[in-house]
Write a protein that holds these residues in place. Structure first.
Motif, PDB file in Angstrom:
ATOM      1  N   VAL A  65      50.286   3.379  -0.882  1.00  0.00           N
ATOM      2  CA  VAL A  65      49.957   2.670   0.354  1.00  0.00           C
ATOM      3  C   VAL A  65      48.440   2.645   0.454  1.00  0.00           C
ATOM      4  N   GLY A  66      47.860   1.458   0.564  1.00  0.00           N
ATOM      5  CA  GLY A  66      46.408   1.330   0.653  1.00  0.00           C
ATOM      6  C   GLY A  66      46.006   0.367   1.749  1.00  0.00           C
ATOM      7  N   LYS A  67      44.983   0.734   2.495  1.00  0.00           N
ATOM      8  CA  LYS A  67      44.437  -0.128   3.548  1.00  0.00           C
ATOM      9  C   LYS A  67      43.666  -1.272   2.895  1.00  0.00           C
ATOM     10  N   LEU A  68      43.933  -2.483   3.354  1.00  0.00           N
ATOM     11  CA  LEU A  68      43.271  -3.662   2.807  1.00  0.00           C
ATOM     12  C   LEU A  68      41.994  -3.951   3.590  1.00  0.00           C
ATOM     13  N   THR A  69      40.989  -4.418   2.894  1.00  0.00           N
ATOM     14  CA  THR A  69      39.676  -4.646   3.509  1.00  0.00           C
ATOM     15  C   THR A  69      39.505  -6.044   4.077  1.00  0.00           C
ATOM     16  N   GLY A  70      40.386  -6.951   3.739  1.00  0.00           N
ATOM     17  CA  GLY A  70      40.239  -8.325   4.202  1.00  0.00           C
ATOM     18  C   GLY A  70      39.900  -9.286   3.087  1.00  0.00           C
ATOM     19  N   GLU A  71      39.457  -8.772   1.955  1.00  0.00           N
ATOM     20  CA  GLU A  71      39.179  -9.628   0.813  1.00  0.00           C
ATOM     21  C   GLU A  71      40.318  -9.492  -0.177  1.00  0.00           C
ATOM     22  N   ALA A  72      40.856 -10.631  -0.579  1.00  0.00           N
ATOM     23  CA  ALA A  72      41.952 -10.626  -1.550  1.00  0.00           C
ATOM     24  C   ALA A  72      41.995 -11.979  -2.250  1.00  0.00           C
ATOM     25  N   ALA A  73      42.638 -11.996  -3.386  1.00  0.00           N
ATOM     26  CA  ALA A  73      42.864 -13.237  -4.125  1.00  0.00           C
ATOM     27  C   ALA A  73      44.276 -13.182  -4.670  1.00  0.00           C
ATOM     28  N   TRP A  74      44.890 -14.349  -4.839  1.00  0.00           N
ATOM     29  CA  TRP A  74      46.254 -14.388  -5.350  1.00  0.00           C
ATOM     30  C   TRP A  74      46.510 -15.713  -6.026  1.00  0.00           C
ATOM     31  N   HIS A  75      47.587 -15.738  -6.772  1.00  0.00           N
ATOM     32  CA  HIS A  75      47.972 -16.939  -7.507  1.00  0.00           C
ATOM     33  C   HIS A  75      49.494 -17.043  -7.474  1.00  0.00           C
ATOM     34  N   GLY A  76      49.991 -18.212  -7.252  1.00  0.00           N
ATOM     35  CA  GLY A  76      51.417 -18.474  -7.385  1.00  0.00           C
ATOM     36  C   GLY A  76      52.266 -18.068  -6.195  1.00  0.00           C
ATOM     37  N   LEU A  77      51.662 -17.677  -5.093  1.00  0.00           N
ATOM     38  CA  LEU A  77      52.448 -17.317  -3.912  1.00  0.00           C
ATOM     39  C   LEU A  77      52.780 -18.569  -3.106  1.00  0.00           C
ATOM     40  N   SER A  78      53.849 -18.499  -2.369  1.00  0.00           N
ATOM     41  CA  SER A  78      54.296 -19.645  -1.574  1.00  0.00           C
ATOM     42  C   SER A  78      53.297 -19.966  -0.458  1.00  0.00           C
ATOM     43  N   GLU A  79      53.432 -21.143   0.107  1.00  0.00           N
ATOM     44  CA  GLU A  79      52.593 -21.529   1.249  1.00  0.00           C
ATOM     45  C   GLU A  79      52.806 -20.578   2.417  1.00  0.00           C
TER      46      GLU A  79
END
Length: 89
Positions: A65-79
C-alpha cells in the motif's frame, strides 16, 4: 483525503479474492486498475489500510500500500479509469 495504490499477490492456489476485494470496495472511492492493483481514496494512512486488509490475506500472501503523490502515467486503461485517475490523483 489521499489516494493510495494497493497491490497484492495471493500465493495460495485457489485463493478466494472476494473477501479482500469486498473490503477494498468499502473505501469511499476506488478503482480497479489492473488484475491485482487498485487505487483507493482514504483519510487513513498506508499502514492503517495495510492493517485493515491484512486479515484477508494468508501468511504467504504479499500486500503493498503506497500513498500516491498526484503524478502518474498509464497506458491502455479505459476512459472510465482514466477519468477516475484524473479526478482522484
Amino acid at each position: 483525503m489521499n489516494s493510495y495504490l494497493i497491490t497484492y499477490d495471493l500465493d495460495k492456489p485457489g485463493k478466494d479474492y472476494e473477501s479482500l476485494i469486498k473490503k477494498i470496495k468499502d473505501y469511499p472511492a476506488w478503482a480497479h486498475i489492473c488484475d491485482s492493483s487498485w487505487c483507493v481514496r482514504s483519510s487513513n494512512s498506508s499502514k492503517d489500510i495495510c492493517n485493515t486488509l491484512s486479515p484477508y490475506l494468508d501468511d504467504n500472501d504479499k500486500l503493498f500500500v503506497g500513498k500516491l503523490t498526484g503524478e502518474a502515467a498509464w497506458h491502455g486503461l479505459s476512459e472510465e479509469l482514466t477519468k477516475w485517475l484524473n479526478d482522484n490523483l
